[in-house]
Every structure is written in C-alpha cells, then in structure tokens.
Design a protein around this motif. Structure first.
Motif, PDB file in Angstrom:
ATOM      1  N   THR A 192      24.356  75.448 135.604  1.00 43.81           N
ATOM      2  CA  THR A 192      23.148  76.064 135.536  1.00 43.81           C
ATOM      3  C   THR A 192      23.372  77.550 135.400  1.00 43.81           C
ATOM      4  OG1 THR A 192      21.017  76.784 136.034  1.00 43.81           O
ATOM      5  CG2 THR A 192      22.455  76.168 137.741  1.00 43.81           C
ATOM      6  N   THR A 193      22.606  78.520 134.843  1.00 46.05           N
ATOM      7  CA  THR A 193      22.754  79.855 134.779  1.00 46.05           C
ATOM      8  C   THR A 193      22.159  80.671 135.720  1.00 46.05           C
ATOM      9  OG1 THR A 193      20.951  80.329 133.237  1.00 46.05           O
ATOM     10  CG2 THR A 193      23.321  80.034 132.122  1.00 46.05           C
ATOM     11  N   TRP A 194      21.110  79.727 136.587  1.00 46.45           N
ATOM     12  CA  TRP A 194      20.338  80.302 137.627  1.00 46.45           C
ATOM     13  C   TRP A 194      21.334  80.632 138.738  1.00 46.45           C
ATOM     14  CZ3 TRP A 194      14.750  78.516 138.479  1.00 46.45           C
ATOM     15  CH2 TRP A 194      14.101  78.534 137.413  1.00 46.45           C
ATOM     16  N   ALA A 195      21.052  81.778 139.477  1.00 42.92           N
ATOM     17  CA  ALA A 195      21.662  81.921 140.751  1.00 42.92           C
ATOM     18  C   ALA A 195      21.627  80.910 141.878  1.00 42.92           C
ATOM     19  CB  ALA A 195      21.260  83.132 141.575  1.00 42.92           C
TER      20      ALA A 195
ATOM     21  N   GLN B 212      17.872  79.777 141.965  1.00 43.00           N
ATOM     22  CA  GLN B 212      16.911  80.850 141.973  1.00 43.00           C
ATOM     23  C   GLN B 212      16.881  81.808 140.617  1.00 43.00           C
ATOM     24  OE1 GLN B 212      16.480  84.251 144.944  1.00 43.00           O
ATOM     25  NE2 GLN B 212      15.047  83.106 145.563  1.00 43.00           N
ATOM     26  N   LYS B 213      15.776  82.015 140.110  1.00 39.89           N
ATOM     27  CA  LYS B 213      15.712  83.101 138.795  1.00 39.89           C
ATOM     28  C   LYS B 213      14.281  83.745 138.723  1.00 39.89           C
ATOM     29  CE  LYS B 213      16.554  83.203 133.885  1.00 39.89           C
ATOM     30  NZ  LYS B 213      16.942  82.218 132.785  1.00 39.89           N
ATOM     31  N   ASN B 214      14.639  85.143 138.438  1.00 43.55           N
ATOM     32  CA  ASN B 214      13.425  86.015 138.133  1.00 43.55           C
ATOM     33  C   ASN B 214      13.020  85.955 136.780  1.00 43.55           C
ATOM     34  OD1 ASN B 214      13.312  86.921 141.068  1.00 43.55           O
ATOM     35  ND2 ASN B 214      15.214  88.026 140.509  1.00 43.55           N
TER      36      ASN B 214
ATOM     37  N   GLN C 191       9.202  85.100 140.564  1.00 44.15           N
ATOM     38  CA  GLN C 191      10.631  84.609 141.323  1.00 44.15           C
ATOM     39  C   GLN C 191      10.517  82.902 141.787  1.00 44.15           C
ATOM     40  OE1 GLN C 191      12.211  85.594 145.387  1.00 44.15           O
ATOM     41  NE2 GLN C 191      13.651  86.426 143.987  1.00 44.15           N
TER      42      GLN C 191
ATOM     43  N   THR D  26      12.451  79.440 142.851  1.00 47.05           N
ATOM     44  CA  THR D  26      13.231  78.677 143.568  1.00 47.05           C
ATOM     45  C   THR D  26      12.996  77.096 143.712  1.00 47.05           C
ATOM     46  OG1 THR D  26      13.397  80.733 145.244  1.00 47.05           O
ATOM     47  CG2 THR D  26      14.494  78.587 145.951  1.00 47.05           C
TER      48      THR D  26
ATOM     49  N   ALA E  78      14.526  73.503 135.511  1.00 39.73           N
ATOM     50  CA  ALA E  78      15.010  75.006 135.263  1.00 39.73           C
ATOM     51  C   ALA E  78      15.310  75.007 133.798  1.00 39.73           C
ATOM     52  CB  ALA E  78      16.515  75.166 136.060  1.00 39.73           C
TER      53      ALA E  78
ATOM     54  N   ASP F  98      13.692  77.505 131.163  1.00 36.97           N
ATOM     55  CA  ASP F  98      14.319  78.518 130.663  1.00 36.97           C
ATOM     56  C   ASP F  98      13.793  78.417 129.194  1.00 36.97           C
ATOM     57  OD1 ASP F  98      15.897  79.630 132.380  1.00 36.97           O
ATOM     58  OD2 ASP F  98      17.507  78.230 132.317  1.00 36.97           O
TER      59      ASP F  98
END
Lengths: 100, 100
Positions: free
Chosen positions: A14-17, A29-31, A68, A70, A87, A91
């Motif tokens: 994933t590109t999420w944190a 997590q992503k904003n 935000q 999670t 996710a 996206d």
C-alpha cells in the motif's frame, strides 16, 4: 481469520503510511483533503456503505473538509487483506471524485 | 461574529465536557455510544445535514459504534452559542434515537 501482514508486506502492498509498533504493522493511515464539507461527507458516505457491506469499518476523524483514516483489523491485531481492500476502494473513489 | 463564552458561562450552559486552556474555553466534547455502526452512522448523517445547514461543523472521530465529538467556533477561538445549539441538537437526537 484474515492473516496479519508483516511490516514489509504492508509497506509493499500500500501507499498508505504504515503504523509500526515494535515489529508489527498495527495499522495503515492516510489523510484526505476535499473542497468542503459536502464533498468530504459524500466521500465518507460512500465509504460507510462499503464498510458496512464488508463488515470492516474505518477509524476516522473528520474536521470540515479534512479526513484522517486509520485502518486495521482488530481480530488480527494488525493489518490484513481487508484493510488493503478498503484502502484501495477509498483511493479509487478519491481519484474518481468530482467537485460537488 | 458570535461572542466567545467564558469558561464559567460554558460550564453553566452545557452538560458537555468543557475543554479549558488557560482561562479560555477552547471547545466542548462528548462521547456517544451506539448499538452498532449503522446506528452511529445514521446519527452522524442527521448531524451532518444540520451542521451543513448551520454552516457550523463538528470535529468528530468515529470508530464503529463510538463517536467522539468536539465543538468549537474557529472564528471566535472558543465556544459560542453556535456550539451550544449544535450540542443541544445532538443531545436531543441521541435521546430520541431508536434502535435500528
């Protein structure tokens, strides 16, 4: 139960944190930013319906046009395929969104 | 612009927790619990419509059947009548809710 991903697997997938605690990926997590509350709420509403359908729900905080998110899988105490699926849905929806 | 309430005024005016910084009431906060996500989301949806109508939006965090709401008036850097109005709406709605 869905298999918990390793930190490396999560980071690759994933590109999420990836939120790491010790050697465990605890969540991703992503904003997201929108033009206004209506646009943000429209996005959240679509995600809510999908989440309920998946029986997999986000932890999320909304302040006007900011969101935000999670994702984690409580049962697995970490990140699983279900989180990646939700996710990816978010996206894709964010990419497709129109300015309302 | 709406007048900012003092800490004492805010505490007298609402049953919500008053968040105090120095001698300023920065916001009011309350946690709501529901049977499940659908019930929580239904509540949030009603609040979202009201918030948009009032042009006064909550800061809120949702995790499945739990909702934490913080209200404050950004322009006034504190708590105003608008926050009390939205809080009262949410309290009334929560009282009236049916189990979905």
């Amino acid at each position: 139960m869905a298999k918990r991903l390793s930190v490396e697997e999560a980071k690759m997938a994933t590109t999420w944190a990836v939120m790491v605690e010790g050697d465990v990926a605890k969540g991703i997590q992503k904003n997201f930013l929108f033009n206004d509350f209506v646009a943000c709420w429209s996005f959240m509403s679509a995600v809510a319906l999908r989440a309920e359908k998946m029986d997999h729900h986000p932890d999320w905080t909304n302040v006007y046009n900011r969101l935000q998110v999670t994702l984690n899988t409580h049962d697995a105490h970490g990140v699983t395929e279900k989180d990646l699926q939700l996710a990816a849905f978010m996206d894709e929806l964010y990419q497709k969104r129109t300015t309302i």
